[in-house]
Write an enzyme that holds these catalytic residues in place. Structure first.
Site, PDB file in Angstrom:
ATOM      1  N   GLY A 152       1.788  12.356   5.407  1.00  0.00           N
ATOM      2  CA  GLY A 152       1.915  10.905   6.258  1.00  0.00           C
ATOM      3  C   GLY A 152       0.616  11.159   7.176  1.00  0.00           C
ATOM      4  CB  SER A 153      -0.535  12.602  10.138  1.00  0.00           C
ATOM      5  OG  SER A 153       0.259  12.019  11.016  1.00  0.00           O
ATOM      6  CG  PHE A 165      -1.686   0.866   1.590  1.00  0.00           C
ATOM      7  CD1 PHE A 165      -2.953   1.009   1.095  1.00  0.00           C
ATOM      8  CD2 PHE A 165      -1.490   1.976   2.202  1.00  0.00           C
ATOM      9  CE1 PHE A 165      -4.263   1.941   1.464  1.00  0.00           C
ATOM     10  CE2 PHE A 165      -2.200   2.996   2.886  1.00  0.00           C
ATOM     11  CZ  PHE A 165      -3.672   3.040   2.224  1.00  0.00           C
ATOM     12  CD  GLU A 222      -2.633  -0.412   9.112  1.00  0.00           C
ATOM     13  OE1 GLU A 222      -3.759  -0.433   9.168  1.00  0.00           O
ATOM     14  OE2 GLU A 222      -1.673  -1.336   8.543  1.00  0.00           O
TER      15      GLU A 222
HETATM   16  C1  FAD Z   1       7.614   0.435  10.000  1.00  0.00           C
HETATM   17  C2  FAD Z   1       6.391   1.643   9.231  1.00  0.00           C
HETATM   18  C3  FAD Z   1       5.750   0.922   8.224  1.00  0.00           C
HETATM   19  C4  FAD Z   1       4.752   1.648   7.542  1.00  0.00           C
HETATM   20  N1  FAD Z   1       4.047   1.116   6.287  1.00  0.00           N
HETATM   21  C5  FAD Z   1       3.247   1.861   5.671  1.00  0.00           C
HETATM   22  C6  FAD Z   1       2.633   1.352   4.348  1.00  0.00           C
HETATM   23  O1  FAD Z   1       2.968   0.208   4.114  1.00  0.00           O
HETATM   24  N2  FAD Z   1       2.291   2.314   3.523  1.00  0.00           N
HETATM   25  C7  FAD Z   1       2.214   3.618   3.740  1.00  0.00           C
HETATM   26  O2  FAD Z   1       1.468   4.223   2.785  1.00  0.00           O
HETATM   27  N3  FAD Z   1       2.586   3.985   4.918  1.00  0.00           N
HETATM   28  C8  FAD Z   1       3.016   3.156   5.911  1.00  0.00           C
HETATM   29  N4  FAD Z   1       3.985   3.929   6.974  1.00  0.00           N
HETATM   30  C9  FAD Z   1       3.630   5.185   7.082  1.00  0.00           C
HETATM   31  C10 FAD Z   1       2.876   5.545   8.497  1.00  0.00           C
HETATM   32  O3  FAD Z   1       1.440   5.694   8.222  1.00  0.00           O
HETATM   33  C11 FAD Z   1       3.348   7.004   8.806  1.00  0.00           C
HETATM   34  O4  FAD Z   1       4.584   6.988   9.350  1.00  0.00           O
HETATM   35  C12 FAD Z   1       2.293   7.627   9.693  1.00  0.00           C
HETATM   36  O5  FAD Z   1       0.849   7.804   9.364  1.00  0.00           O
HETATM   37  C13 FAD Z   1       2.834   8.979  10.366  1.00  0.00           C
HETATM   38  O6  FAD Z   1       3.166   9.733   9.409  1.00  0.00           O
HETATM   39  P1  FAD Z   1       4.706  10.725   9.363  1.00  0.00           P
HETATM   40  O7  FAD Z   1       5.571   9.639   9.616  1.00  0.00           O
HETATM   41  O8  FAD Z   1       4.672  11.497   8.025  1.00  0.00           O
HETATM   42  O9  FAD Z   1       4.494  11.549  10.705  1.00  0.00           O
HETATM   43  P2  FAD Z   1       3.976  13.004  10.660  1.00  0.00           P
HETATM   44  O10 FAD Z   1       2.266  12.815   9.985  1.00  0.00           O
HETATM   45  O11 FAD Z   1       4.690  13.789  10.492  1.00  0.00           O
HETATM   46  O12 FAD Z   1       3.593  13.012  12.287  1.00  0.00           O
HETATM   47  C14 FAD Z   1       4.666  13.408  13.401  1.00  0.00           C
HETATM   48  C15 FAD Z   1       3.964  13.855  14.673  1.00  0.00           C
HETATM   49  O13 FAD Z   1       3.004  14.689  14.188  1.00  0.00           O
HETATM   50  C16 FAD Z   1       1.545  14.419  14.817  1.00  0.00           C
HETATM   51  N5  FAD Z   1       0.650  15.044  14.062  1.00  0.00           N
HETATM   52  C17 FAD Z   1       0.722  15.014  12.550  1.00  0.00           C
HETATM   53  N6  FAD Z   1      -0.352  15.802  12.244  1.00  0.00           N
HETATM   54  C18 FAD Z   1      -1.110  16.196  13.237  1.00  0.00           C
HETATM   55  C19 FAD Z   1      -2.301  16.821  13.607  1.00  0.00           C
HETATM   56  N7  FAD Z   1      -3.104  17.204  12.515  1.00  0.00           N
HETATM   57  N8  FAD Z   1      -2.636  17.017  14.885  1.00  0.00           N
HETATM   58  C20 FAD Z   1      -2.138  16.603  16.012  1.00  0.00           C
HETATM   59  N9  FAD Z   1      -0.937  15.996  15.648  1.00  0.00           N
HETATM   60  C21 FAD Z   1      -0.515  15.683  14.350  1.00  0.00           C
HETATM   61  C22 FAD Z   1       1.737  12.931  14.713  1.00  0.00           C
HETATM   62  O14 FAD Z   1       0.641  12.354  15.466  1.00  0.00           O
HETATM   63  C23 FAD Z   1       3.161  12.682  15.159  1.00  0.00           C
HETATM   64  O15 FAD Z   1       3.293  12.473  16.460  1.00  0.00           O
HETATM   65  C24 FAD Z   1       4.651   3.041   7.656  1.00  0.00           C
HETATM   66  C25 FAD Z   1       5.756   3.670   8.701  1.00  0.00           C
HETATM   67  C26 FAD Z   1       6.478   2.793   9.486  1.00  0.00           C
HETATM   68  C27 FAD Z   1       7.179   3.261  10.499  1.00  0.00           C
END
Ligand code: FAD
Length: 383
Positions: A127-128, A119, A361
């Site tokens: 990300g988020s 995916f 997720e």
């Molecule tokens: C081992 C692993 C496997 C993964 N597998 C997949 C996969 O198969 N496919 C895929 O597409 N993705 C995958 N991911 C990505 C994963 O879903 C994201 O890392 C996750 O959603 C967080 O996004 P980010 O890393 O960009 O962090 P960010 O979104 O930058 O978050 C950083 C911090 O900011 C906070 N934050 C962000 N926005 C807000 C908001 N609006 N309000 C309050 N707090 C906020 C977050 O909660 C977090 O604490 C994987 C990640 C890892 C580490």
């Protein structure tokens, strides 16, 4: 599958996990790989497609059935589940819920037999909030050309199929104009980077994936319709949250089993540490969290299947169970004393493995936002 047949599947998975996978956890950790015979056995048991429709070779598990298997998967290294988790969950469900008949007929039987799907949603600044994604799919003749960079993509180094979210609309950001494509991993321009070096969950691989002007036919557009990608991603992630919550419960139950066994056998002052009430209190906290999590997951799964709630319960279960297992792992390390800090001790490994559940997720913060927004919009409802 009727109830008796499904009970047999759960019993077989439970037996396999505990007799074949648990004894090889150290080897999986050290080699950062699932042994090929475990992978083959999982494929033979139908685990690569247990949530896919029976007509395409799957076992057609409902969410209520999925979580009962996930409790069992959670009992061992998460790498075991991860191997087929994307097929049954986030990637495969996009195809199941939104694919055309031709797309399903082409891909689902392969996935059910052991091919791997990934995916591909996350990017450096998406990300988020995936609405910021910048991967683009530009119409070109009878197809599209996809360009962009995805990161942290589970199973990317093994993938046969990438379910790729890309912008087809004019908008530079936002939920509109995002579409989803089925990209064969062997196509020119698909470049999978080296596997990421992670804190835990060894044996489960993630990597960056570059789509460098990858040309796909228009038949690769999921559902044949542009602009449905964001909704497809969200739908798939909601279902995945209930599953991840169940995996957390399984891990908490393993942490409890390891901790009870240690407390019964390890001595201080000539007495098993389990006789100390403060140690008993830590065990009681792990037990209570696991029990609450199990009950919550079963309720969330039933509400998902009936359609009663596909918003609050999945997020609440993922939030509670991922936080709960983090706390359980911390307590388990504490119960093990210095040993809990040593490599080769299961709870030390699980302490690192558990950390991811609060992040992927949908982070805990994002689950709170989903729950909070739904409450403000719809009002409080008894769950
Ligand atoms: C081992 C692993 C496997 C993964 N597998 C997949 C996969 O198969 N496919 C895929 O597409 N993705 C995958 N991911 C990505 C994963 O879903 C994201 O890392 C996750 O959603 C967080 O996004 P980010 O890393 O960009 O962090 P960010 O979104 O930058 O978050 C950083 C911090 O900011 C906070 N934050 C962000 N926005 C807000 C908001 N609006 N309000 C309050 N707090 C906020 C977050 O909660 C977090 O604490 C994987 C990640 C890892 C580490």
């Amino acid at each position: 599958m009727n109830d008796a047949e499904f009970a047999d599947v759960v019993a077989a998975v439970r037996r396999f996990v505990r007799t074949e996978v648990v004894p090889r956890e150290d080897e999986i950790e050290e080699s950062d790989a699932i042994p090929p015979e475990i992978r083959q056995a999982a494929a033979d048991m139908g685990l690569f497609g247990y949530c896919l429709p029976a007509e395409y070779g799957g076992l057609d598990a409902s969410v209520t059935e999925d979580v009962q298997l996930a409790f069992e998967f959670g009992y061992t290294t998460p790498a075991f589940r991860s191997m087929f988790g994307t097929n049954n969950g986030i990637a495969g469900q996009v195809l199941v819920s939104s694919g055309t008949a031709e797309q399903k007929a082409h891909w689902l039987p392969k996935l059910a037999r052991g091919a791997v799907s990934s995916f591909a949603l996350t990017e450096a600044e998406a990300g988020s909030d995936p609405s910021g994604l910048t991967t683009r799919a530009v119409r070109d003749g009878d197809g599209y050309v996809i360009s962009g960079v995805k990161r942290f993509i589970t199973n990317a180094p093994l993938a046969d199929l990438f379910v790729v979210f890309a912008r087809t609309g004019e908008e530079p950001r936002g939920t509109k104009g995002i579409s989803v494509f089925l990209v064969d991993a062997s196509l020119d321009g698909v470049q999978v980077g080296p596997k990421d070096r992670k804190t835990g969950q060894a044996g489960a691989w993630t990597a960056e994936v570059v789509f460098d002007r990858v040309r796909v036919a228009s038949t690769a557009l999921v559902g044949g319709a542009e602009g449905a990608g964001f909704a497809d991603a969200m739908k798939s992630l909601v279902r995945g949250r209930v599953h991840i919550a169940a995996v957390c419960v399984g891990m908490a139950e393993r942490l409890l089993a390891e901790s009870v066994a240690h407390a019964q056998s390890s001595k201080q002052g000539g007495r098993p540490i389990g006789e100390f009430q403060l140690v008993q209190a830590m065990l009681a906290d792990i037990q209570t969290g696991a029990y609450a999590g199990r009950a919550m997951v079963m309720d969330a799964a039933r509400a998902y299947d009936s359609g009663a709630d596909r918003r609050i319960r999945p997020s609440a279960a993922k939030l509670f169970c991922s936080e709960m297992v983090g706390r359980a792992a911390d307590l388990a390390v504490q119960i093990h004393g210095g040993l809990g800090y040593m490599r080769g001790v299961p709870v030390e490994r699980m302490y690192r493995d558990a950390r991811l559940f609060r992040t992927y997720e949908g982070t805990s913060e994002i689950q709170k936002l989903i729950i909070g927004r739904a409450l403000i919009r719809d009002g409080a409802q008894s769950t």
